[in-house]
Design an enzyme around this catalytic site. Structure first.
Site, PDB file in Angstrom:
ATOM      1  N   ASN A   1      39.114 -48.145 -50.820  1.00 34.40           N
ATOM      2  CA  ASN A   1      38.874 -46.705 -50.869  1.00 34.40           C
ATOM      3  C   ASN A   1      38.097 -46.204 -49.646  1.00 34.40           C
ATOM      4  O   ASN A   1      38.223 -45.028 -49.272  1.00 34.40           O
ATOM      5  CB  ASN A   1      38.140 -46.350 -52.160  1.00 34.40           C
ATOM      6  CG  ASN A   1      39.104 -46.349 -53.330  1.00 34.40           C
ATOM      7  OD1 ASN A   1      39.865 -45.415 -53.507  1.00 34.40           O
ATOM      8  ND2 ASN A   1      39.096 -47.408 -54.105  1.00 34.40           N
TER       9      ASN A   1
ATOM     10  N   THR B   1      45.663 -41.189 -61.403  1.00 34.51           N
ATOM     11  CA  THR B   1      46.407 -41.036 -60.154  1.00 34.51           C
ATOM     12  C   THR B   1      47.623 -41.892 -60.299  1.00 34.51           C
ATOM     13  O   THR B   1      47.690 -42.995 -59.797  1.00 34.51           O
ATOM     14  CB  THR B   1      45.637 -41.499 -58.933  1.00 34.51           C
ATOM     15  OG1 THR B   1      44.494 -40.727 -58.834  1.00 34.51           O
ATOM     16  CG2 THR B   1      46.428 -41.271 -57.666  1.00 34.51           C
TER      17      THR B   1
ATOM     18  N   GLU C   1      43.090 -51.363 -57.832  1.00 36.11           N
ATOM     19  CA  GLU C   1      42.539 -51.660 -56.510  1.00 36.11           C
ATOM     20  C   GLU C   1      41.434 -52.714 -56.616  1.00 36.11           C
ATOM     21  O   GLU C   1      40.403 -52.488 -57.241  1.00 36.11           O
ATOM     22  CB  GLU C   1      42.008 -50.378 -55.875  1.00 36.11           C
ATOM     23  CG  GLU C   1      43.123 -49.419 -55.512  1.00 36.11           C
ATOM     24  CD  GLU C   1      42.635 -48.029 -55.139  1.00 36.11           C
ATOM     25  OE1 GLU C   1      43.454 -47.265 -54.593  1.00 36.11           O
ATOM     26  OE2 GLU C   1      41.468 -47.704 -55.396  1.00 36.11           O
TER      27      GLU C   1
ATOM     28  N   LYS D   1      53.489 -45.883 -60.814  1.00 37.54           N
ATOM     29  CA  LYS D   1      52.656 -46.226 -59.676  1.00 37.54           C
ATOM     30  C   LYS D   1      51.234 -45.800 -59.963  1.00 37.54           C
ATOM     31  O   LYS D   1      50.985 -44.857 -60.721  1.00 37.54           O
ATOM     32  CB  LYS D   1      53.155 -45.591 -58.371  1.00 37.54           C
ATOM     33  CG  LYS D   1      53.122 -44.067 -58.283  1.00 37.54           C
ATOM     34  CD  LYS D   1      51.801 -43.404 -57.976  1.00 37.54           C
ATOM     35  CE  LYS D   1      51.088 -44.021 -56.800  1.00 37.54           C
ATOM     36  NZ  LYS D   1      49.763 -43.311 -56.596  1.00 37.54           N
TER      37      LYS D   1
ATOM     38  N   THR E   1      51.682 -46.296 -53.420  1.00 36.83           N
ATOM     39  CA  THR E   1      50.709 -45.902 -52.391  1.00 36.83           C
ATOM     40  C   THR E   1      49.809 -47.114 -52.119  1.00 36.83           C
ATOM     41  O   THR E   1      50.163 -47.959 -51.320  1.00 36.83           O
ATOM     42  CB  THR E   1      49.896 -44.654 -52.810  1.00 36.83           C
ATOM     43  OG1 THR E   1      49.368 -44.846 -54.131  1.00 36.83           O
ATOM     44  CG2 THR E   1      50.775 -43.415 -52.794  1.00 36.83           C
TER      45      THR E   1
ATOM     46  N   SER F   1      42.826 -44.547 -43.302  1.00 38.08           N
ATOM     47  CA  SER F   1      42.953 -45.163 -41.973  1.00 38.08           C
ATOM     48  C   SER F   1      44.401 -45.532 -41.657  1.00 38.08           C
ATOM     49  O   SER F   1      45.168 -45.841 -42.542  1.00 38.08           O
ATOM     50  CB  SER F   1      42.089 -46.421 -41.885  1.00 38.08           C
ATOM     51  OG  SER F   1      40.754 -46.104 -42.172  1.00 38.08           O
TER      52      SER F   1
END
Length: 408
Positions: free
Chosen positions: A403, A193, A279, A182, A156, A408
């Site tokens: 985040n 997650t 991230e 992932k 993702t 978007s």
């Protein structure tokens, strides 16, 4: 940017006898990306799983738990990205079951032999029609060597695929282990997650594999944190196809400890890859708490440090404002902690000695370590003999951007 995350060369990603994988584009959220993955498992495969402890457990998690609890053997798994099918109520459960029905029909299985997995945006209906339309292409693509394609297909916000693969010889029996995972944000212990799939061609009794899955998760996926958020869809699956000569029926088998250690090592690498690709991460940090009185207090301290935004931002800036670490140790919840016995190191640099600044510590030494891409934080509590380790990363501007822009 990922921190020292290396993708193995294709010739070093070994197929696992008894596992076939097919990947396709289903347009679940965005066109032009691989977002639907199917695993077909050979007859006789043992399967076990560990799942999120978030009370808002996603529909696929609930269905996986139901199917693992019944007596029929698991023969297939289906993974979609782009949509988590979480916070979707009864319609979400119906959608997860419909996905199982569709794949079971294509593979000639009972729907209860299929495990569904979803990852992506929460609180949106799962586009089952797109999944059903994409499944024939995924099934047609089934092949033993598609692990790297699957690692791409389950991503993702990940920037790179996460793969581990190795061969081992246990008691004279050669075995193969290959896995993918992932995850990049909304990562904390009690799963994250994240999705993780680890397969081996060893034969492991189903009841034993279930216990092993929990033990393996505890030292790997339950020892990572990025941001302290526990997700709704976290799932870790181990599949043992039984195609190799090694057969383990119980914990009393003399080869059991070595096999368990091998599985733990592979899962720990997979878990660490998630943190390396967190991230916005620029640094990979190992938080090791030593001399604790219990596992519980060691983990309290480790996660207190690993979750502290002040600590994480200091590491991002390479700012040796290391009193922030002492503060995090102090509020970890050990009410009778004797701070006069606490010691702190960054790699080889002794920062705090017996609860205060080490007289020999120089700030330029601390900054030297903090500029590294990989940093070890070692904390001694002076209370006992227990040691625990947690893996985490820094917080950067990019974490906020990713985040803020995720949908978007």
């Amino acid at each position: 940017m990922a921190v020292n995350l290396h993708i193995p060369a294709p010739e070093l990603v070994f197929p696992v006898d008894g596992v076939e994988i097919g990947v396709t584009e289903a347009g679940i959220r965005k066109a032009g990306r691989r977002d639907l993955t199917v695993f077909r498992l050979a007859e006789g495969t043992s399967v076990a799983g560990v799942f999120t402890r978030n009370r808002f457990r996603a529909a696929p998690v609930q269905v996986c738990e139901e199917h693992l609890a019944q007596s029929l053997p698991i023969r297939a798994m289906v993974v979609n990205t782009g949509n988590a099918n979480a916070g979707t109520g009864e319609p979400g459960l119906a959608a997860a079951r419909a996905t199982c029905d569709a794949l079971a029909k294509l593979l000639g299985l009972d729907p209860r032999q299929v495990l569904p997995f979803s990852t992506g945006v929460i609180l949106e209906p799962l586009p089952v029609d797109r999944i059903e339309a994409g499944l024939p292409a995924a099934v047609k693509a089934l092949a033993p060597g598609n692990w790297t394609e699957a690692a791409h297909g389950i991503m993702t916000t990940d920037t790179l695929p996460k793969i581990v693969s190795s061969r081992a010889n246990i008691g004279g029996h050669p075995i193969t282990l290959t896995g993918i995972s992932k995850g990049a944000g909304m990562i904390r212990p009690n799963m994250a997650t994240m999705l993780g799939f680890l397969a081996t061609d060893a034969a492991i009794a189903p009841a034993l594999l279930k216990r092993m899955a929990g033990q393996v998760a505890d030292v790997s996926f339950n020892r990572i944190t990025v941001d302290g958020d526990t997700s709704t869809n976290d799932s870790f699956i181990i599949a043992a196809t039984g195609r190799a000569g090694l057969r383990i029926e119980s914990e009393s088998d003399p080869l059991y400890p070595e096999l368990l250690a091998t599985l733990k090592a592979a899962a720990t690498k997979l878990a660490q890859l998630i943190v390396r690709d967190a991230e916005g991460a620029t640094k990979f940090m190992t938080i090791r708490v030593e001399d604790a009185g219990s596992q519980e207090e060691a983990l309290k301290v480790a996660y207190s440090v690993a979750h502290s935004p002040l600590v994480k931002t200091a590491f991002y800036a390479s700012d040796p404002n290391l009193g922030r670490i002492l503060a995090a140790i102090g509020y970890a919840g050990i009410d009778d902690l004797d701070v006069g016995r606490v010691n702190l190191w960054l790699d080889d640099v002794w920062v705090a000695k017996n609860g205060g600044r080490n007289p020999d510590y120089r700030e330029e030494d601390g900054q030297r370590v903090m500029k590294q891409a990989e940093i070890a934080v070692r904390i001694s509590l002076g209370r006992g003999k227990v040691t625990e380790t947690v893996y985490t990363c820094d917080f950067s501007h990019e974490y906020v951007s990713i985040n803020a822009d995720y949908r978007s």
